[in-house]
Design an enzyme around this catalytic site. Structure first.
Site, PDB file in Angstrom:
ATOM      1  N   SER A  22      31.035  45.572  49.434  1.00 28.71           N
ATOM      2  CA  SER A  22      30.677  46.956  49.120  1.00 28.71           C
ATOM      3  C   SER A  22      31.890  47.879  49.183  1.00 28.71           C
ATOM      4  O   SER A  22      32.741  47.764  50.080  1.00 28.71           O
ATOM      5  CB  SER A  22      29.625  47.449  50.112  1.00 28.71           C
ATOM      6  OG  SER A  22      29.308  48.790  49.844  1.00 28.71           O
TER       7      SER A  22
ATOM      8  N   LYS B 296      22.508  54.340  40.563  1.00 30.00           N
ATOM      9  CA  LYS B 296      23.108  54.155  41.880  1.00 30.00           C
ATOM     10  C   LYS B 296      24.610  54.420  41.718  1.00 30.00           C
ATOM     11  O   LYS B 296      25.297  53.721  40.981  1.00 30.00           O
ATOM     12  CB  LYS B 296      22.854  52.719  42.349  1.00 30.00           C
ATOM     13  CG  LYS B 296      23.510  52.339  43.659  1.00 30.00           C
ATOM     14  CD  LYS B 296      23.147  50.902  44.045  1.00 30.00           C
ATOM     15  CE  LYS B 296      24.093  50.371  45.106  1.00 30.00           C
ATOM     16  NZ  LYS B 296      23.844  48.946  45.416  1.00 30.00           N
TER      17      LYS B 296
ATOM     18  N   ASP C 106      31.637  50.630  50.225  1.00 29.77           N
ATOM     19  CA  ASP C 106      31.471  51.379  51.483  1.00 29.77           C
ATOM     20  C   ASP C 106      32.638  51.083  52.414  1.00 29.77           C
ATOM     21  O   ASP C 106      33.130  51.972  53.124  1.00 29.77           O
ATOM     22  CB  ASP C 106      30.166  50.993  52.199  1.00 29.77           C
ATOM     23  CG  ASP C 106      28.921  51.422  51.454  1.00 29.77           C
ATOM     24  OD1 ASP C 106      29.032  52.063  50.383  1.00 29.77           O
ATOM     25  OD2 ASP C 106      27.813  51.100  51.941  1.00 29.77           O
TER      26      ASP C 106
ATOM     27  N   LYS D 166      23.080  45.298  57.435  1.00 33.37           N
ATOM     28  CA  LYS D 166      21.904  44.446  57.287  1.00 33.37           C
ATOM     29  C   LYS D 166      22.275  42.989  57.462  1.00 33.37           C
ATOM     30  O   LYS D 166      23.332  42.540  57.032  1.00 33.37           O
ATOM     31  CB  LYS D 166      21.277  44.640  55.904  1.00 33.37           C
ATOM     32  CG  LYS D 166      20.549  45.957  55.761  1.00 33.37           C
ATOM     33  CD  LYS D 166      20.068  46.172  54.350  1.00 33.37           C
ATOM     34  CE  LYS D 166      21.191  46.160  53.372  1.00 33.37           C
ATOM     35  NZ  LYS D 166      22.022  47.345  53.286  1.00 33.37           N
TER      36      LYS D 166
ATOM     37  N   VAL E 229      26.603  55.087  50.384  1.00 36.45           N
ATOM     38  CA  VAL E 229      27.361  55.483  51.573  1.00 36.45           C
ATOM     39  C   VAL E 229      28.783  55.863  51.161  1.00 36.45           C
ATOM     40  O   VAL E 229      29.322  56.886  51.592  1.00 36.45           O
ATOM     41  CB  VAL E 229      27.382  54.346  52.619  1.00 36.45           C
ATOM     42  CG1 VAL E 229      28.407  54.632  53.714  1.00 36.45           C
ATOM     43  CG2 VAL E 229      25.995  54.153  53.218  1.00 36.45           C
TER      44      VAL E 229
ATOM     45  N   GLU F  55      22.715  60.485  52.776  1.00 34.59           N
ATOM     46  CA  GLU F  55      22.939  59.865  51.456  1.00 34.59           C
ATOM     47  C   GLU F  55      21.656  59.871  50.629  1.00 34.59           C
ATOM     48  O   GLU F  55      20.546  60.002  51.155  1.00 34.59           O
ATOM     49  CB  GLU F  55      23.474  58.438  51.596  1.00 34.59           C
ATOM     50  CG  GLU F  55      22.506  57.499  52.266  1.00 34.59           C
ATOM     51  CD  GLU F  55      22.670  56.034  51.867  1.00 34.59           C
ATOM     52  OE1 GLU F  55      22.832  55.738  50.674  1.00 34.59           O
ATOM     53  OE2 GLU F  55      22.593  55.196  52.766  1.00 34.59           O
TER      54      GLU F  55
HETATM   55  N1  PSU Z   1      21.607  49.950  53.503  1.00 32.20           N
HETATM   56  C1  PSU Z   1      20.297  50.238  53.602  1.00 32.20           C
HETATM   57  N2  PSU Z   1      19.648  50.836  52.582  1.00 32.20           N
HETATM   58  C2  PSU Z   1      20.326  51.174  51.459  1.00 32.20           C
HETATM   59  C3  PSU Z   1      21.715  50.885  51.385  1.00 32.20           C
HETATM   60  C4  PSU Z   1      22.310  50.272  52.413  1.00 32.20           C
HETATM   61  O1  PSU Z   1      19.697  49.969  54.601  1.00 32.20           O
HETATM   62  O2  PSU Z   1      19.715  51.704  50.543  1.00 32.20           O
HETATM   63  C5  PSU Z   1      22.501  51.341  50.200  1.00 32.20           C
HETATM   64  C6  PSU Z   1      23.567  52.329  50.679  1.00 32.20           C
HETATM   65  O3  PSU Z   1      23.563  53.406  49.794  1.00 32.20           O
HETATM   66  C7  PSU Z   1      24.845  51.547  50.579  1.00 32.20           C
HETATM   67  C8  PSU Z   1      24.552  50.672  49.407  1.00 32.20           C
HETATM   68  O4  PSU Z   1      25.955  52.368  50.384  1.00 32.20           O
HETATM   69  O5  PSU Z   1      23.198  50.285  49.592  1.00 32.20           O
HETATM   70  C9  PSU Z   1      25.457  49.481  49.348  1.00 32.20           C
HETATM   71  O6  PSU Z   1      25.305  48.857  48.119  1.00 32.20           O
HETATM   72  P1  PSU Z   1      26.392  47.815  47.604  1.00 32.20           P
HETATM   73  O7  PSU Z   1      26.211  46.622  48.519  1.00 32.20           O
HETATM   74  O8  PSU Z   1      26.015  47.508  46.179  1.00 32.20           O
HETATM   75  O9  PSU Z   1      27.701  48.485  47.744  1.00 32.20           O
HETATM   76 MN    MN Z   2      28.342  44.814  45.612  1.00 30.23          MN
END
Ligand code: PSU
Ligand code: MN
Length: 308
Positions: free
Chosen positions: A139, A85, A141, A158, A105, A25
């Site tokens: 997310s 992003k 994801d 995380k 992701v 990614e």
């Molecule tokens: N986890 C990490 N580093 C990152 C991300 C996740 O350790 O940079 C990024 C990934 O690209 C993941 C995104 O898809 O953060 C999720 O963001 P959000 O919670 O806004 O969907």
């Molecule tokens: Mn979000």
């Protein structure tokens, strides 16, 4: 409208020949890691795969075109340009307007699956944020993995997230979660979380077996392979807990919301840990890339066996 997908020549020929390919990614590079370490990391992740005889396919949208595999200039752009992003819902907008974006992701998984890439390595998956029962911050994801046939290797999610809720959502969406040499779900910088997994595998052949069975059963979801960071590279739990609490408090105090939450927390944690969290982040990502390379190799060998 721009071309739907641009495959790098080496990716196109590896896919045509049935040789192993691993998707990588670009949001982790553009928004998850600080400069200039991010550029070195992008190159290193690709090099780790090449050493295994696996073709890397780093994914990003450049000038409206989703690229499956980047050249040297492309890798430099995801590290140095100010890229949006981009999650799945942003892809048609970027394509229609000819704009660029670093894929999360979710967006990487979507594009990789479209191109026929079956294995993907990242650091940590996005998931359900703490307080999501009020904010609905979950997310994409997760919802994307519900409908996208790809095997994603991550070090869990995380510890900034609500891990229990994330695992529940993956269950609701029928996304298998498999421990790679562990029966405990890892929490990114730490080898463990409070949550046990139902299923563990010992090696990459067993992951390829699950992928084949998944296909045979008509499943169209993704598969999450949870790969804990090696013990000697993990973060010290007490230090982790202290920094995490401080970062969450800061995000709350500054009123950070929406897609800014994940990059804000990651950046703050690197700062508050004096860089320690960054080293762990890089180590766990390297480790995931290595395991994804092994899985892609086992998958390609299995398919060659089935065909031959
Ligand atoms: N986890 C990490 N580093 C990152 C991300 C996740 O350790 O940079 C990024 C990934 O690209 C993941 C995104 O898809 O953060 C999720 O963001 P959000 O919670 O806004 O969907
Ligand atoms: Mn979000």
């Amino acid at each position: 409208m721009h071309a739907p997908l641009q495959l790098a020549p080496e990716v196109a020929s590896a896919l045509a020949d049935g040789r192993p390919v691993v998707a990588l990614e670009s949001t982790i590079i553009s928004h998850g890691l600080p400069r200039p370490r991010n550029h070195a990391a992008a190159l290193e992740f690709e090099a780790i795969l090449r050493e295994q005889g696996v073709t890397p396919a780093t994914i990003a949208v450049l000038d409206g075109v989703p690229h499956i595999g980047l050249d040297e200039v492309g890798v430099r752009r995801i590290a140095e340009d100010e890229l949006a992003k981009a999650s799945v819902r942003d892809l048609p907008i970027l394509a229609a307007r000819g704009e660029s974006g670093a894929t999360t992701v979710a967006a990487t998984a979507h594009l990789a699956a479209m191109a026929g890439v079956r294995v993907f390595a990242t650091g940590g998956l996005g998931g359900v944020h703490r307080g999501a029962s009020g904010t609905f911050d979950e997310s994409a994801d997760i919802s994307t993995l519900a409908v996208t046939p790809i095997t994603v290797v991550s070090a869990g999610v995380k510890s900034v997230l609500d891990i229990a809720a994330t695992l529940e959502r993956l269950e609701s969406y029928s996304v298998p979660v498999i421990g790679f040499g562990t029966t405990v779900f890892p929490s990114f910088w730490l080898r463990e979380s409070a949550f046990a997994l139902d299923w563990a595998v010992e090696n990459e052949q067993q992951v390829a077996d699950v992928m084949a069975a998944h296909d045979a059963l008509g499943h169209r979801q993704g598969i999450v392979v949870a790969n804990p960071v090696p013990a000697d590279q993990a973060w010290e739990p007490a230090e982790h807990d202290r920094v995490l609490a401080a970062a969450l408090a800061l995000a709350e105090a500054e009123g950070v919301t929406g897609k800014a939450v994940t990059p804000f927390l990651l950046g703050t944690i690197v700062e508050l840990s004096g860089g320690r969290s960054l080293e762990v982040n890089l180590d766990l990502a390297r480790n995931n890339v290595r395991v994804a390379g092994r899985i892609a190799t086992a998958w390609a060998a299995r398919r060659a066996g089935a065909a031959g």
